[in-house]
Design an enzyme around this catalytic site. Sequence first.
Site, short mmCIF file in Angstrom:
data_model
loop_
_atom_site.label_atom_id
_atom_site.label_comp_id
_atom_site.label_asym_id
_atom_site.label_seq_id
_atom_site.Cartn_x
_atom_site.Cartn_y
_atom_site.Cartn_z
CG ASP A 58 -0.20 -0.25 8.24
OD1 ASP A 58 -0.63 0.92 8.10
OD2 ASP A 58 -0.94 -1.25 8.14
CB VAL A 59 0.89 5.43 7.96
CG1 VAL A 59 2.10 5.76 7.11
CG2 VAL A 59 -0.35 5.14 7.12
CG ASN A 85 2.14 11.23 -0.74
OD1 ASN A 85 1.43 11.85 -1.54
ND2 ASN A 85 2.64 10.01 -1.02
CE1 TYR A 149 -8.29 9.65 -1.27
CE2 TYR A 149 -9.71 11.18 -2.45
CZ TYR A 149 -8.45 10.71 -2.15
OH TYR A 149 -7.35 11.30 -2.72
CE LYS A 153 -6.38 11.97 0.71
NZ LYS A 153 -4.93 11.99 1.07
CB ALA A 187 -4.53 8.10 -10.53
#
Length: 264
Positions: A58-59, A85, A149, A153, A187
Amino acid sequence: MQADNGKPVVIVTGGGSGIGAAVAERLANSHHIIICGRRKDALDTVAARTGAHPVAMDVTDHDATRLLVQQTVERHGRLDGLVLNAGIILSTSIADLAITDWEHQIAVNLTAPFVMTQAALPHLLASRGAVVAVSSVGAVQTGPGISAYSAAKAGLSQFIKCLAYEYARHGLRANVVAPGWIRSEMADEEMRALPIGTDLDAAYAKVSEHVPQRRAGSSMEAAEVVAFLLSQAASFVNGAVYAVDGGSLVANSGMTYVDGLSVA
């Protein structure tokens, strides 16, 4: 980005699907690739196809992140590239957005890339390597339900510009790929959640109807730009944001309805 002996070494986060998996496939013959993500089965599938080394993690586990960088350097003797990513989106209006969902999106999309970059930085400076972050056109344009989000970003894109500014003089390159609609697992989930179209193809057609190229992109189309930014072909590209969006950012969607001028 050249390795002194053997292939360059690159870590790709979120490597189990979508753009991350496409990057592993694109670089399979020219690089040593380490892919990480939460889903072991997905990582193993990509690894079997590409020869990448899979690491299930898990990042947002910062100790695991630092250990991944350490073990990569121990295994290969160097680190030449980092592709940030991994990302998530939890679509909810601002009024209804739970603080836990806000914090989780910031943690995955912004804090985790910072921790990974910080851990990798000494090794990337030693190799005069490159960082490529996968941000989003949502960093500069937005829509309903994506406040956390978009904020994360936008922060990621600005963080990479800061990274480029501070360390370009030491040989590091840091750039951003900002995808628009890309057909990917994440997506697809967004498409299924939208009340448009009768199937995925119809949903993608609907959201892409004002994209100048009139379609969504593929993960490999984004991966090609990532590969370019990792390569020596981009040796004088630093702090840049490359939109991979079929031209979406060049158009004002409202202008497509101007009488006599519409190209829709």
